[in-house]
Design a protein around this motif. Structure first.
Motif, PDB file in Angstrom:
ATOM      1  N   ARG A  38     -31.638 -84.167  44.079  1.00 27.61           N
ATOM      2  CA  ARG A  38     -30.818 -83.227  44.850  1.00 27.61           C
ATOM      3  C   ARG A  38     -30.010 -83.999  45.895  1.00 27.61           C
ATOM      4  O   ARG A  38     -28.818 -83.748  46.092  1.00 27.61           O
ATOM      5  CB  ARG A  38     -31.673 -82.141  45.491  1.00 27.61           C
ATOM      6  N   SER A  39     -30.635 -84.942  46.551  1.00 27.23           N
ATOM      7  CA  SER A  39     -29.944 -85.755  47.548  1.00 27.23           C
ATOM      8  C   SER A  39     -28.818 -86.565  46.901  1.00 27.23           C
ATOM      9  O   SER A  39     -27.703 -86.633  47.438  1.00 27.23           O
ATOM     10  CB  SER A  39     -30.939 -86.684  48.239  1.00 27.23           C
ATOM     11  N   ARG A  40     -29.108 -87.169  45.749  1.00 25.77           N
ATOM     12  CA  ARG A  40     -28.071 -87.930  45.028  1.00 25.77           C
ATOM     13  C   ARG A  40     -26.888 -87.039  44.692  1.00 25.77           C
ATOM     14  O   ARG A  40     -25.732 -87.417  44.895  1.00 25.77           O
ATOM     15  CB  ARG A  40     -28.630 -88.500  43.723  1.00 25.77           C
ATOM     16  N   ALA A  41     -27.174 -85.852  44.154  1.00 28.28           N
ATOM     17  CA  ALA A  41     -26.107 -84.945  43.722  1.00 28.28           C
ATOM     18  C   ALA A  41     -25.293 -84.452  44.915  1.00 28.28           C
ATOM     19  O   ALA A  41     -24.063 -84.337  44.821  1.00 28.28           O
ATOM     20  CB  ALA A  41     -26.700 -83.772  42.952  1.00 28.28           C
ATOM     21  N   GLN A  42     -25.954 -84.177  46.030  1.00 26.49           N
ATOM     22  CA  GLN A  42     -25.246 -83.694  47.223  1.00 26.49           C
ATOM     23  C   GLN A  42     -24.267 -84.730  47.748  1.00 26.49           C
ATOM     24  O   GLN A  42     -23.234 -84.386  48.325  1.00 26.49           O
ATOM     25  CB  GLN A  42     -26.237 -83.345  48.329  1.00 26.49           C
ATOM     26  N   ASN A  43     -24.587 -86.007  47.556  1.00 32.36           N
ATOM     27  CA  ASN A  43     -23.754 -87.077  48.086  1.00 32.36           C
ATOM     28  C   ASN A  43     -22.653 -87.527  47.137  1.00 32.36           C
ATOM     29  O   ASN A  43     -21.867 -88.411  47.494  1.00 32.36           O
ATOM     30  CB  ASN A  43     -24.624 -88.263  48.491  1.00 32.36           C
ATOM     31  N   LEU A  44     -22.591 -86.927  45.951  1.00 33.82           N
ATOM     32  CA  LEU A  44     -21.530 -87.285  45.016  1.00 33.82           C
ATOM     33  C   LEU A  44     -20.290 -86.424  45.253  1.00 33.82           C
ATOM     34  O   LEU A  44     -20.400 -85.232  45.551  1.00 33.82           O
ATOM     35  CB  LEU A  44     -21.994 -87.069  43.572  1.00 33.82           C
TER      36      LEU A  44
END
Length: 110
Positions: A38-44
């Motif tokens: 979720r953190s990875r996706a939010q930062n993309l």
């Protein structure tokens, strides 16, 4: 009163024991991986040609997490079907529903 039926399903291909170390580690890994993804996706940035490989990785990892949730869900459904009155199974099913809810937060990012 109907006779109680004992189920003798061998569920060890799923986990060696209910709430044993293997099962707990499996659940913890799902939770950790879900939070991390979720953190990875939010930062993309939104999907475009410059980050399609990163988004592809996110989507593949998401599918893998969903597969593991399905594995856990199948196991818990079998246990619950065999003993619907078992409070530990009911508690674990509730925890599984929370894990699915956390996974659904990824849907927002996707």
């Amino acid at each position: 009163m109907p006779e109680e039926v004992q189920m003798d399903w061998d569920l060890t291909p799923f986990f060696d024991s209910f709430n044993g170390k293997t099962m707990r580690d499996f659940k913890n890994a799902i939770a950790t991986d879900t939070d991390s993804l979720r953190s990875r996706a939010q930062n993309l940035a939104p999907l475009d040609a410059s980050n399609e490989d990163e988004w592809l990785s996110v989507i593949v990892t998401y599918e893998e997490i969903e597969t593991r949730l399905g594995h856990l869900s199948s196991y818990m459904s079998c246990l619950s079907a065999a003993d619907a009155r078992n409070e530990a199974y009911a508690t674990e099913m509730a925890a599984l529903n929370l894990m699915y809810a956390e996974g659904a937060k990824l849907d927002i990012e996707l």
